[in-house]
Design a protein around this motif. Sequence first.
Motif, mmCIF file in Angstrom:
data_model
loop_
_atom_site.group_PDB
_atom_site.id
_atom_site.type_symbol
_atom_site.label_atom_id
_atom_site.label_comp_id
_atom_site.label_asym_id
_atom_site.label_seq_id
_atom_site.Cartn_x
_atom_site.Cartn_y
_atom_site.Cartn_z
ATOM 1 N N MET A 178 -19.576 17.193 -0.327
ATOM 2 C CA MET A 178 -18.876 16.106 -1.016
ATOM 3 C C MET A 178 -17.630 15.714 -0.234
ATOM 4 O O MET A 178 -16.953 16.566 0.344
ATOM 5 N N PHE A 179 -17.324 14.413 -0.206
ATOM 6 C CA PHE A 179 -16.157 13.938 0.551
ATOM 7 C C PHE A 179 -15.365 12.934 -0.264
ATOM 8 O O PHE A 179 -15.779 12.466 -1.325
ATOM 9 N N LEU A 180 -14.163 12.637 0.235
ATOM 10 C CA LEU A 180 -13.355 11.554 -0.312
ATOM 11 C C LEU A 180 -12.799 10.739 0.844
ATOM 12 O O LEU A 180 -12.928 11.121 2.016
ATOM 13 N N PHE A 181 -12.189 9.614 0.504
ATOM 14 C CA PHE A 181 -11.568 8.762 1.510
ATOM 15 C C PHE A 181 -10.059 8.848 1.386
ATOM 16 O O PHE A 181 -9.500 8.653 0.311
ATOM 17 N N ARG A 182 -9.417 9.137 2.533
ATOM 18 C CA ARG A 182 -7.962 9.243 2.623
ATOM 19 C C ARG A 182 -7.471 8.211 3.635
ATOM 20 O O ARG A 182 -8.133 7.941 4.637
ATOM 21 N N ALA A 183 -6.305 7.646 3.399
ATOM 22 C CA ALA A 183 -5.778 6.584 4.267
ATOM 23 C C ALA A 183 -5.712 7.026 5.720
ATOM 24 O O ALA A 183 -5.261 8.138 6.028
ATOM 25 N N LYS A 184 -6.153 6.162 6.622
ATOM 26 C CA LYS A 184 -5.918 6.400 8.040
ATOM 27 C C LYS A 184 -4.408 6.364 8.270
ATOM 28 O O LYS A 184 -3.701 5.539 7.675
ATOM 29 N N PRO A 185 -3.888 7.242 9.118
ATOM 30 C CA PRO A 185 -2.429 7.330 9.290
ATOM 31 C C PRO A 185 -1.758 5.997 9.588
ATOM 32 O O PRO A 185 -0.642 5.745 9.111
ATOM 33 N N ARG A 186 -2.406 5.123 10.343
ATOM 34 C CA ARG A 186 -1.742 3.864 10.712
ATOM 35 C C ARG A 186 -1.582 2.917 9.526
ATOM 36 O O ARG A 186 -0.809 1.963 9.594
ATOM 37 N N TYR A 187 -2.300 3.162 8.427
ATOM 38 C CA TYR A 187 -2.184 2.305 7.249
ATOM 39 C C TYR A 187 -1.348 2.939 6.140
ATOM 40 O O TYR A 187 -1.071 2.281 5.139
ATOM 41 N N TYR A 188 -0.988 4.200 6.298
ATOM 42 C CA TYR A 188 -0.304 4.909 5.218
ATOM 43 C C TYR A 188 1.152 4.451 5.113
ATOM 44 O O TYR A 188 1.880 4.435 6.105
ATOM 45 N N GLY A 189 1.566 4.071 3.920
ATOM 46 C CA GLY A 189 2.946 3.665 3.666
ATOM 47 C C GLY A 189 3.041 2.938 2.338
ATOM 48 O O GLY A 189 2.089 2.291 1.893
ATOM 49 N N TRP A 190 4.193 3.036 1.690
ATOM 50 C CA TRP A 190 4.389 2.395 0.391
ATOM 51 C C TRP A 190 4.332 0.883 0.535
ATOM 52 O O TRP A 190 4.780 0.315 1.526
ATOM 53 N N GLY A 191 3.817 0.234 -0.489
ATOM 54 C CA GLY A 191 3.826 -1.212 -0.529
ATOM 55 C C GLY A 191 5.222 -1.742 -0.830
ATOM 56 O O GLY A 191 6.169 -0.985 -1.077
ATOM 57 N N ASP A 192 5.343 -3.057 -0.816
ATOM 58 C CA ASP A 192 6.620 -3.722 -1.076
ATOM 59 C C ASP A 192 6.317 -5.156 -1.492
ATOM 60 O O ASP A 192 5.170 -5.496 -1.761
ATOM 61 N N ALA A 193 7.342 -5.997 -1.548
ATOM 62 C CA ALA A 193 7.153 -7.374 -1.988
ATOM 63 C C ALA A 193 6.202 -8.145 -1.079
ATOM 64 O O ALA A 193 5.526 -9.078 -1.525
ATOM 65 N N GLU A 194 6.134 -7.764 0.203
ATOM 66 C CA GLU A 194 5.206 -8.414 1.126
ATOM 67 C C GLU A 194 3.801 -7.831 1.042
ATOM 68 O O GLU A 194 2.839 -8.439 1.501
#
Length: 195
Positions: A105-121
Amino acid sequence: MTISYFGYGSLVNVATLPDHAEVTPGTLDGWVRQWSIAGREIEGHGVCSLCVVPRDGVAIRGVMAREPRDGLERLERREHMYDKVDGIGERFRCDAQGASGPNDMFLFRAKPRYYGWGDAENPILQSYVDCVLKGFHDFWGEEGVRHFIETTEGWHVPILADRDSPRYPRAIVLSDSLRELIDDLLADHGVAYLP
């Protein structure tokens, strides 16, 4: 041959899965859910999406989905901003029998280059939240919606109210009662909306 994976966001909503997928609700130990994939482009707009990160002493609800192995390529295209993390089956417990998931069994975790909190943009899309919380409500009712809100980090990220003109590609329509419940619980949690 089949694949088994843990859904913790939109994959909990069976309407977003293939008709032949078998879905089992349960709990995954050792991971926490966050609004922490920023910059994903939908129709030229940045957005914030869900991911999970490992953390001892916590657990989140979600589903184990099983489908034929030939669906993996389609699934990986859908989750192209994520890496597969294999071998999580022993951390999953089915709600009904308490059984664990399969070894592969597996899950999907963010690729490091996409990891980061969102914001107004890169806001959270209300249409995305609706899709996710409809899935949680279908399995666990109001308590499931509360669980998702209370166990998900990153509600400081603003929400874009796109319900009437949804940007999320798997948008769904909520009943009046579920829409009111979701809006009330998010308001109680103090979420902010973009002006």
